[in-house]
Write a protein that holds these residues in place. Sequence first.
Motif, PDB file in Angstrom:
ATOM      1  N   GLU A  65      80.288  47.580  16.780  1.00 40.55           N
ATOM      2  CA  GLU A  65      79.565  47.160  15.221  1.00 40.55           C
ATOM      3  C   GLU A  65      78.304  47.491  15.254  1.00 40.55           C
ATOM      4  N   ARG A 105      81.502  41.970  13.119  1.00 38.12           N
ATOM      5  CA  ARG A 105      81.255  42.843  11.893  1.00 38.12           C
ATOM      6  C   ARG A 105      82.192  44.106  12.015  1.00 38.12           C
ATOM      7  N   PRO A 106      82.646  44.825  10.930  1.00 40.82           N
ATOM      8  CA  PRO A 106      83.529  45.954  11.148  1.00 40.82           C
ATOM      9  C   PRO A 106      83.296  46.808  12.126  1.00 40.82           C
ATOM     10  N   SER A 140      90.948  54.288  12.441  1.00 42.09           N
ATOM     11  CA  SER A 140      90.486  53.248  11.725  1.00 42.09           C
ATOM     12  C   SER A 140      91.346  52.100  12.379  1.00 42.09           C
ATOM     13  N   ALA A 143      90.661  48.847  14.709  1.00 45.24           N
ATOM     14  CA  ALA A 143      90.965  47.643  14.495  1.00 45.24           C
ATOM     15  C   ALA A 143      91.623  46.840  15.444  1.00 45.24           C
ATOM     16  N   GLN A 156      89.187  45.749  17.728  1.00 44.72           N
ATOM     17  CA  GLN A 156      88.261  44.671  17.139  1.00 44.72           C
ATOM     18  C   GLN A 156      89.082  43.265  17.131  1.00 44.72           C
TER      19      GLN A 156
END
Lengths: 314, 276
Positions: free
Chosen positions: B149, B165-166, B250, B254, B257
């Motif tokens: 993050e 947070r992304p 990405s 993800a 995440q």
Amino acid sequence: MNGVLVTGATTPLGIELICELIADEAVDSVLAVGAERADRTPRLPPTDKLRYLARDLTRARDIRDLLFSEARELGVRTIVHAAHHRATDEGKKVHRLNVESTRLLLELAERHPTIERFVFRSHADVYQVDHDQPTFIEETHPLRIAARMPQWVRDRVEADVTVCMRMGMSELSIAVLRCSEVFAPNVGSQLHDYLQSRVCFRPLGFDPMLQLMAPKDAVTALHLAVTGDAEGVFNIPGKDVLPLSRAIEEAGRRAVAVPGPLLTPLYGARRFALGTQFRYGLNAWRFHFGGILDGRRAEEVLGYEPSHWVSWEG
Amino acid sequence: MFPTSLARFLLGETQHRHLEQLTVRDAGFGHDELGLNADMVRASAAVLAPMYRHYFRVSGHGTENLPRHGAAILAANHSGTLPFDGALIYLNVLAHTTPPRVVRPIGDLFIPRLPFISTLFSRLGVAAGSRGNVRHLLESGELLLIFPEGTPGIGKPYSERYRLRPFRGGHAELAIRHRVPVIPVGVVGAEEAMAQLTRIDALHPFGAPYLPVPATPFPLPTRVRVHYGEALTLHEGLPPEAADDPSVVSEAAARVQTAVQGLLDEGLRTRAGVFT
């Protein structure tokens, strides 16, 4: 015929390199070039394999004559350009030795009938050391190109880039050896001069990692570059990797940490009073942030690995 | 350097003996190339032991997922205004690996500019997050701690606690390029330890992105639980060059995440309370 021309022949590094080359059976002759007169170079070994010439490399005519008379006669195949101004003086003459002589040597070597290889001894000082740069420095690391840099740095970067620019464009085989700081007297080591004082001031709150190199290792790397045919840029790391505080301790000195902004005037006063060479402005970056050369490429391609510790005495 | 008897007292006999097994790659003078020093790690572990054991009462869950050797990346949520969570994960990994492994936290690029802190962090193994440093550490087989993050993780308001947070893609890119596993880490408890009252964006002390204003002058004694998930092999079925593809990276980030959020959700569900 395998002749080698060595510039900077009367420096401690030059002398050691010449001794190694003389002992190397693959080398037929060594043409040593220095600024001192022949009778003032007693440490060069007397042998038929060696010829010493006193030449002023800041003069274009001297370089031209050197290459197209003696070097041609001896059939020099390789130039090891290791001459550079060791003191921190500035001025046009210094620039001529550090940069213009390099440019001219390279240019003349490219149209020389016998010269095929150019080995340039560069310095780790060319790399930018800063808080946002990797501590571990590869050959692709940014260089310290900025007008605000002292001439001592700018010259080294310009000479290095001058040689690098010819890679792939020249018929010469070119190797640039970016060496860690060689820690020894009379080789232009800033840290060696710094550690001559009984009390060494260092920036308060910072104790970065340094890398130092024994002269023997620098000579080994240059020798490998002379006898090999590897081209490109090579980091030549030293064996000693240690914090600044530990270097001061190893040298038997006393470290006193003071706020960073005081160091420039302190060492300026020391330089003024004692005529010493250490300039804090040249070292401020590495006295705050670590910078360690990544020697993998030199190990893989040149076969170089550091194997000697520096001597902390004297 | 640090009195052995005091270290033994602070750490307890078992942990003290455990940390005696600690070794680091020595570049010749007791430090690695980036400055890590085993004595400093032991001394810091001893100094921080009361905070770790008695104040935050840190516990590790799923510690069998911590790799005993070889390069790997711990990807954790970031929380708590000031980065205490990094120190707690660091100590937790030291305590739960045999022989003890020093996790190498990857910090912001402004850290080397901080007097004293830069030196302390360097001795403890923290590395500024430049690509060259990170690559070197992974190629040397080190265990990295990355907060994907970034600073926004610790800069978020209390009302948004445990909402990630992304994730930036750096950790995923490294994992794919260097073929190393990513271990998701969820830290529960640090978020409440020091809530952020506000932040002054106009002030950038030593290059920090902002000046945080915590709600309390010191962290509250929340109970901190560190949850380690199963290793994710983001590189599986991908060539190293896939690390150059932004969509692949990405997507991989993800995945990480989602795994970290899962650990947080599970940790929040199973904890009895913030302080217990």
